[in-house]
Write a protein that holds these residues in place. Structure first.
Motif, short mmCIF file in Angstrom:
data_model
loop_
_atom_site.label_atom_id
_atom_site.label_comp_id
_atom_site.label_asym_id
_atom_site.label_seq_id
_atom_site.Cartn_x
_atom_site.Cartn_y
_atom_site.Cartn_z
N LYS A 10 -17.89 1.21 11.34
CA LYS A 10 -16.98 0.11 10.96
C LYS A 10 -16.14 -0.34 12.15
O LYS A 10 -15.98 -1.53 12.41
CB LYS A 10 -16.06 0.58 9.83
N GLU A 11 -15.58 0.64 12.90
CA GLU A 11 -14.72 0.30 14.02
C GLU A 11 -15.49 -0.36 15.15
O GLU A 11 -14.99 -1.31 15.77
CB GLU A 11 -14.03 1.58 14.54
N LYS A 13 -18.19 -2.14 14.88
CA LYS A 13 -18.50 -3.50 14.44
C LYS A 13 -17.28 -4.41 14.63
O LYS A 13 -17.41 -5.56 15.06
CB LYS A 13 -18.93 -3.50 12.98
N SER A 14 -16.09 -3.87 14.32
CA SER A 14 -14.87 -4.67 14.49
C SER A 14 -14.62 -4.98 15.96
O SER A 14 -14.12 -6.06 16.30
CB SER A 14 -13.66 -3.94 13.89
N TYR A 15 -14.98 -4.04 16.86
CA TYR A 15 -14.84 -4.30 18.29
C TYR A 15 -15.73 -5.47 18.70
O TYR A 15 -15.28 -6.41 19.37
CB TYR A 15 -15.24 -3.06 19.11
N SER A 18 -15.23 -9.09 17.57
CA SER A 18 -14.05 -9.74 18.14
C SER A 18 -14.38 -10.25 19.54
O SER A 18 -15.02 -9.55 20.33
CB SER A 18 -12.88 -8.75 18.22
N GLU A 90 -3.72 -1.61 11.53
CA GLU A 90 -3.90 -1.18 10.13
C GLU A 90 -2.54 -1.08 9.43
O GLU A 90 -2.40 -1.46 8.26
CB GLU A 90 -4.60 0.17 10.10
N LYS A 113 -12.03 7.12 14.13
CA LYS A 113 -11.36 6.12 14.96
C LYS A 113 -11.33 6.55 16.42
O LYS A 113 -11.45 5.71 17.32
CB LYS A 113 -9.93 5.89 14.44
#
Length: 253
Positions: A10-11, A13-15, A18, A90, A113
């Motif tokens: 998830k993290e 993918k968020s990187y 962006s 968060e 994380k």
């Protein structure tokens, strides 16, 4: 541990969803590539001016060591930017409370994380070290200093990420998290320099706490347990502090 892998996925993918991640990657590769060219050109210049320059030392290994030192310094600036929003964002969006009340354990959340940030930095490191492959193609650098420099940068990056994650867990402001992380690591970075002229008993203690001292030792190709234990202890300490910080947030929410 499966849930940690879910967090990592998830993290990451968020990187990469962006534009900031691509800007950081582009900036890092441009700067590191330019510096590698400068270091290489300077070595060639010295060889031309002094034909005996290559006799007492291994020039390719010197180039790799100098380049590795620069990459470590660049991480000092980029690391806080990468870790500043891990928990702060968060907290600001009030989504951390949802994670803390989900079936995910605190330890799984923290490790997920942590490793996502570390993997992103390792991607930067591996991409920058494509330059080093050129030296292996045209010459024969000493393998041990090269491995030592690479190992040192991995441990250094892992330490910086652990500190950045801890600081990010303390605030909702990403800019504040980045600044505090940078200042704290900069203080530790220069501990060894500050204490070189000191004659007090604190000299040895503060020198040991400096990541710069241990990184420089590894970049010289001296791989020993002393330096590895330092970095692993540093990482474990700040992961523990992050755990306690998240635990306190959980009880307050």
């Amino acid at each position: 541990m499966k849930k940690s892998f879910v967090i990592i996925n998830k993290e990451l993918k968020s990187y990469f969803l962006s534009p900031i991640a691509y800007l950081v990657l582009t900036f890092f590769l441009l700067i590191s590539g330019f510096v590698f060219y400068i270091v290489l050109a300077e070595a060639v210049k010295n060889l031309t001016l002094n034909p005996y320059f290559n006799e007492p030392i291994n020039v390719p290994s010197l180039i790799i060591s100098t380049f590795g030192g620069f990459v470590g310094t660049l991480f000092l600036f980029l690391g806080p930017l990468i870790t500043m929003g891990v928990y702060a964002d968060e907290r600001k969006k009030k989504t951390l409370e949802l994670l803390l009340t989900s079936p995910i354990r605190d330890g799984e959340l923290i490790l997920g994380k942590y490793f996502s940030g570390l993997i992103f930095i390792l991607i930067l490191l591996l991409a920058s070290y494509l330059n080093v492959l050129i030296l292996f193609y045209v010459s024969k650098p000493d393998l041990l200093p090269t491995l030592g420099a690479f190992l040192g940068l991995i441990l250094f990056a892992a330490s910086l990420v652990s500190l950045g994650n801890f600081v990010s867990s303390l605030t909702e402001n990403q800019i504040v998290a980045a600044i505090i992380t940078f200042i704290l690591f900069l203080i530790l970075w220069f501990f060894d320099i500050f204490t070189r002229e000191s004659t007090t008993g604190w000299r040895g203690v503060l020198g040991y706490l400096s990541p710069l001292k241990h990184l420089q030792t590894l970049q010289r190709g001296v791989i020993n347990l002393y330096d590895i234990v330092y970095f692993l202890s540093f990482i474990s300490f700040f992961l523990f502090l992050t755990y306690r910080s998240i635990e306190s947030l959980k009880w307050r929410s």
